[in-house]
Design a protein around this motif. Structure first.
Motif, mmCIF file in Angstrom:
data_model
loop_
_atom_site.group_PDB
_atom_site.id
_atom_site.type_symbol
_atom_site.label_atom_id
_atom_site.label_comp_id
_atom_site.label_asym_id
_atom_site.label_seq_id
_atom_site.Cartn_x
_atom_site.Cartn_y
_atom_site.Cartn_z
ATOM 1 N N ARG A 141 -20.936 30.995 -9.601
ATOM 2 C CA ARG A 141 -19.568 31.108 -10.119
ATOM 3 C C ARG A 141 -18.497 30.745 -9.091
ATOM 4 N N ASN A 144 -15.793 28.704 -10.630
ATOM 5 C CA ASN A 144 -15.143 29.186 -11.853
ATOM 6 C C ASN A 144 -13.641 29.367 -11.664
ATOM 7 N N ARG A 145 -12.902 29.323 -12.752
ATOM 8 C CA ARG A 145 -11.447 29.454 -12.683
ATOM 9 C C ARG A 145 -11.014 30.838 -12.222
ATOM 10 N N GLU A 146 -11.807 31.867 -12.533
ATOM 11 C CA GLU A 146 -11.412 33.233 -12.146
ATOM 12 C C GLU A 146 -11.740 33.564 -10.698
ATOM 13 N N THR A 147 -12.554 32.742 -10.042
ATOM 14 C CA THR A 147 -12.967 33.051 -8.674
ATOM 15 C C THR A 147 -11.801 33.104 -7.686
ATOM 16 N N GLY A 321 -13.249 34.937 -18.729
ATOM 17 C CA GLY A 321 -13.027 34.927 -17.286
ATOM 18 C C GLY A 321 -12.420 36.225 -16.781
ATOM 19 N N ARG A 324 -15.252 38.650 -16.448
ATOM 20 C CA ARG A 324 -16.085 38.298 -15.299
ATOM 21 C C ARG A 324 -15.403 38.688 -13.991
ATOM 22 N N GLN A 375 -19.033 40.606 -18.908
ATOM 23 C CA GLN A 375 -18.499 39.723 -19.943
ATOM 24 C C GLN A 375 -19.375 39.701 -21.209
#
Length: 420
Positions: A141, A144-147, A321, A324, A375
């Motif tokens: 991840r 990922n955009r949420e990281t 996200g 997550r 999630q």
């Protein structure tokens, strides 16, 4: 004879830690709980109490804290910290409010006093950067955009340590308001000065420290770090903060080279630190605090998930996200133990060490699970709830044919009446 026993004991500890680390690596989970359990086994009241090597382990544990904070500082540049502070401070404030307050309230409810409340607030507040980074890598991840949201919260927590640790050090030392304020002012001034110098003259500092010879680079960085940590501790600022600031001041090739050289030393001394903390915790003292630790773990796992969810929503990340991000932040680890270790050394509350040990053991195991399943579980629960709402709405609304039948019956009735 004493030195022979010391070597035997210390060699056995290092060998055991290596085997435990390999076991954890095989099953892809953090070795921190195993290191804590090893400390419990070798400490007072454990299966095989140590004697000769305890003082040597104590020195190694202190170096372990310094190495942890140095390596943490090397992860960030001063410009990264400044930009995160400007853009993500609302998420940092939410993080502190949601996760530090439960720890403080729990300490006060147990009658431990205000100093222990501030300590336990830190234990429940700070997530484990090391565990979370490893879990994100294992789950694939990192892109990922949420990281970035997760990393921003971790950066703010780490930066907050530069303010929090001097406060804790002053409180545990029992200094007055004037001395405590002076200590905090020195810490803030030092942090601000280091950030300014790192932003303005970071390349010059790194060029001075950098060397093509790994041996010279290792000696200079390690010597400078321990020297600054010692000066910081002498000023009651905290050795860990001094090491953190040294890491921030280095950048570029010097930081990259020092990171690769110091990573094995960090892992070694950090493992010794966890063992040392376990050595000072009697296993018999854990069962009485297991229920409060479990309740606190449940509450603060939920508040961390809420923290990540709200921060990701603020960054306009999708609902998946957000969950997550929240699940990834649950794990506590090295910094919770560092904070609790300061209190244990000061002897402010006998039950604080066992509670922190049980709390970290629970969340360092639960954290990777919430990162993986928060999630999907949220999606499953959300689907069940939405289906029940749809079913309830369907039952509540009348069938579209019912009014027509009623109208026909009404007309039939009227017709019947007319024909009679």
């Amino acid at each position: 004879m004493h030195s022979a026993v010391l070597l035997i004991e210390f060699g056995a500890i290092i060998l055991a830690l290596g085997l435990l680390g390999r076991f954890a690596g095989r099953f892809r989970f953090s070795p921190i709980p195993l290191y804590l359990l090893a400390g419990l086994a070798f400490g007072e009241g454990g299966l095989l109490p140590l004697g000769a090597s305890e003082e040597f382990v104590a020195i190694g544990a202190e170096i372990g804290v310094i190495m942890l904070l140095l390596m943490l500082g090397l992860e960030y540049t001063a410009s990264d910290l400044v930009s995160n502070l400007k853009t993500q401070y609302p998420a940092g404030l939410v993080d502190m409010g949601l996760n530090a307050v439960p720890g403080a309230i729990a300490a006060l409810l147990m009658g431990w006093g205000p100093v222990a409340a501030v300590v336990l607030a830190g234990v429940t507040w700070i997530s484990s950067s090391g565990v979370i980074a490893k879990v994100l890598g294992d789950l694939g991840r990192l892109g990922n955009r949420e990281t970035p949201v997760i990393l921003s919260i971790l950066v703010l927590e780490d930066l907050a340590m530069a303010v929090y640790l001097p406060i804790i050090t002053a409180l545990l030392a029992g200094v007055g308001w004037a001395a405590g304020g002076l200590t905090l002012a020195i810490a803030l001034g030092a942090a601000g000065l280091v950030l300014f110098l790192a932003v303005r003259y970071g390349r010059v500092i790194s060029r001075f420290v950098s060397s093509d010879d790994p041996e010279k680079l290792l000696l200079v960085v390690l010597g400078l770090t321990i020297l600054v940590a010692g000066i910081a501790q002498q000023l009651q600022v905290s050795a860990a903060v001094g090491a953190f600031l040294v890491g921030i001041a280095l950048s570029g090739e010097a930081a990259e080279g020092a990171h690769s050289l110091l990573a094995p030393l960090r892992d070694l001394f950090a493992a010794i630190f966890f063992v040392f903390f376990g050595l000072h915790t009697d296993p018999a003292s854990i069962p009485p605090v297991l229920l409060p630790a479990l309740l606190l773990a449940v509450v603060t796992a939920c508040t961390k998930i809420a923290t990540g969810y709200l921060a990701a929503r603020r960054a306009k990340i999708s609902v998946k996200g957000r969950w997550r991000a929240g699940g990834a932040l649950v794990a506590r680890g090295e910094f919770s133990i560092v904070i609790a270790g300061l209190a244990v050394t000061a002897g402010i509350e006998p039950s604080l060490g066992p509670l922190a040990t049980a709390y970290v053991l629970i969340l360092v195991i639960v954290g990777p699970l919430t990162a993986r399943f928060a999630q999907p579980v949220a999606a499953l629960v959300g689907g069940v709830v939405s289906r029940r709402r749809e079913a309830a709405a369907t039952v509540a609304l009348p069938s579209p044919r019912e009014p027509e039948r009623s109208a026909e019956e009404s007309l039939d009735g009227q017709g019947t009446g007319g024909r009679s």
